[in-house]
Design a protein around this motif. Structure first.
Motif, PDB file in Angstrom:
ATOM      1  N   ALA A  14     -22.840 -16.668 -31.932  1.00  0.00           N
ATOM      2  CA  ALA A  14     -21.819 -17.587 -31.421  1.00  0.00           C
ATOM      3  C   ALA A  14     -21.415 -18.602 -32.484  1.00  0.00           C
ATOM      4  N   HIS A  17     -19.100 -16.931 -34.900  1.00  0.00           N
ATOM      5  CA  HIS A  17     -17.767 -16.683 -34.339  1.00  0.00           C
ATOM      6  C   HIS A  17     -16.920 -17.949 -34.288  1.00  0.00           C
ATOM      7  N   VAL A  18     -17.482 -19.083 -33.866  1.00  0.00           N
ATOM      8  CA  VAL A  18     -16.671 -20.305 -33.823  1.00  0.00           C
ATOM      9  C   VAL A  18     -16.342 -20.799 -35.225  1.00  0.00           C
ATOM     10  N   GLU A  21     -13.739 -17.743 -36.572  1.00  0.00           N
ATOM     11  CA  GLU A  21     -12.516 -17.556 -35.798  1.00  0.00           C
ATOM     12  C   GLU A  21     -11.743 -18.860 -35.592  1.00  0.00           C
ATOM     13  N   THR A  94     -13.298 -16.017 -28.102  1.00  0.00           N
ATOM     14  CA  THR A  94     -13.503 -17.433 -28.383  1.00  0.00           C
ATOM     15  C   THR A  94     -12.380 -18.218 -27.733  1.00  0.00           C
ATOM     16  N   GLN A  96     -10.995 -22.572 -26.751  1.00  0.00           N
ATOM     17  CA  GLN A  96     -11.173 -24.013 -26.912  1.00  0.00           C
ATOM     18  C   GLN A  96     -10.608 -24.776 -25.723  1.00  0.00           C
ATOM     19  N   LEU A 100     -15.667 -25.783 -26.944  1.00  0.00           N
ATOM     20  CA  LEU A 100     -15.754 -24.491 -27.616  1.00  0.00           C
ATOM     21  C   LEU A 100     -16.553 -23.528 -26.754  1.00  0.00           C
ATOM     22  N   CYS A 101     -16.051 -22.316 -26.634  1.00  0.00           N
ATOM     23  CA  CYS A 101     -16.737 -21.301 -25.828  1.00  0.00           C
ATOM     24  C   CYS A 101     -16.660 -19.954 -26.541  1.00  0.00           C
ATOM     25  N   VAL A 102     -17.779 -19.266 -26.581  1.00  0.00           N
ATOM     26  CA  VAL A 102     -17.837 -17.905 -27.115  1.00  0.00           C
ATOM     27  C   VAL A 102     -18.455 -17.025 -26.045  1.00  0.00           C
TER      28      VAL A 102
END
Length: 117
Positions: A14, A17-18, A21, A94, A96, A100-102
């Motif tokens: 995660a 990825h944040v 991405e 991903t 926002q 922030l969320c994955v």
């Protein structure tokens, strides 16, 4: 299964990825981390996991991969908010819209979600 070890791996994925991405590196502890089989989710939970968080409440940072994906809407890998790395093996999303969320799905079995404020 050693849950702590699985959580560490999911958190590393995660964070990557944040950072890649969304250009939002996070080394702090997330406010929420969940790892569970998709088969144990109710229909409502599964629908929220698969379809929730697709709105653009905040535009991605200029130059980030997320901005590139917004601009190139005809990209086949990016459909319905999920980036498919390898079909039936690994996909992630991903967002926002509420921090922030994955969301990650491994082998269409394991659902992972990590959130930061």
């Amino acid at each position: 299964m050693d849950q702590q070890r699985v959580d560490i791996v999911v958190l590393k994925l995660a964070r990557c990825h944040v950072a890649f991405e969304l250009n939002e590196p996070r080394i702090d502890t997330p406010k929420y981390l969940s790892v569970r089989p998709l088969t144990l989710m109710t229909d409502l939970e599964r629908d929220e996991f698969e379809n929730g968080g697709h709105g653009l409440a905040v535009w991605p940072e200029v130059g980030s991969r997320a901005m590139q994906l917004v601009i190139s809407a005809d990209d086949d890998a990016f459909s319905e908010g999920w980036l498919v790395v390898q079909p039936s093996r690994y996909r992630f999303h991903t967002s926002q819209d509420d921090g922030l969320c994955v969301r990650i799905v491994i082998r269409e079995y394991l659902a992972c979600e990590v959130r930061w404020d």
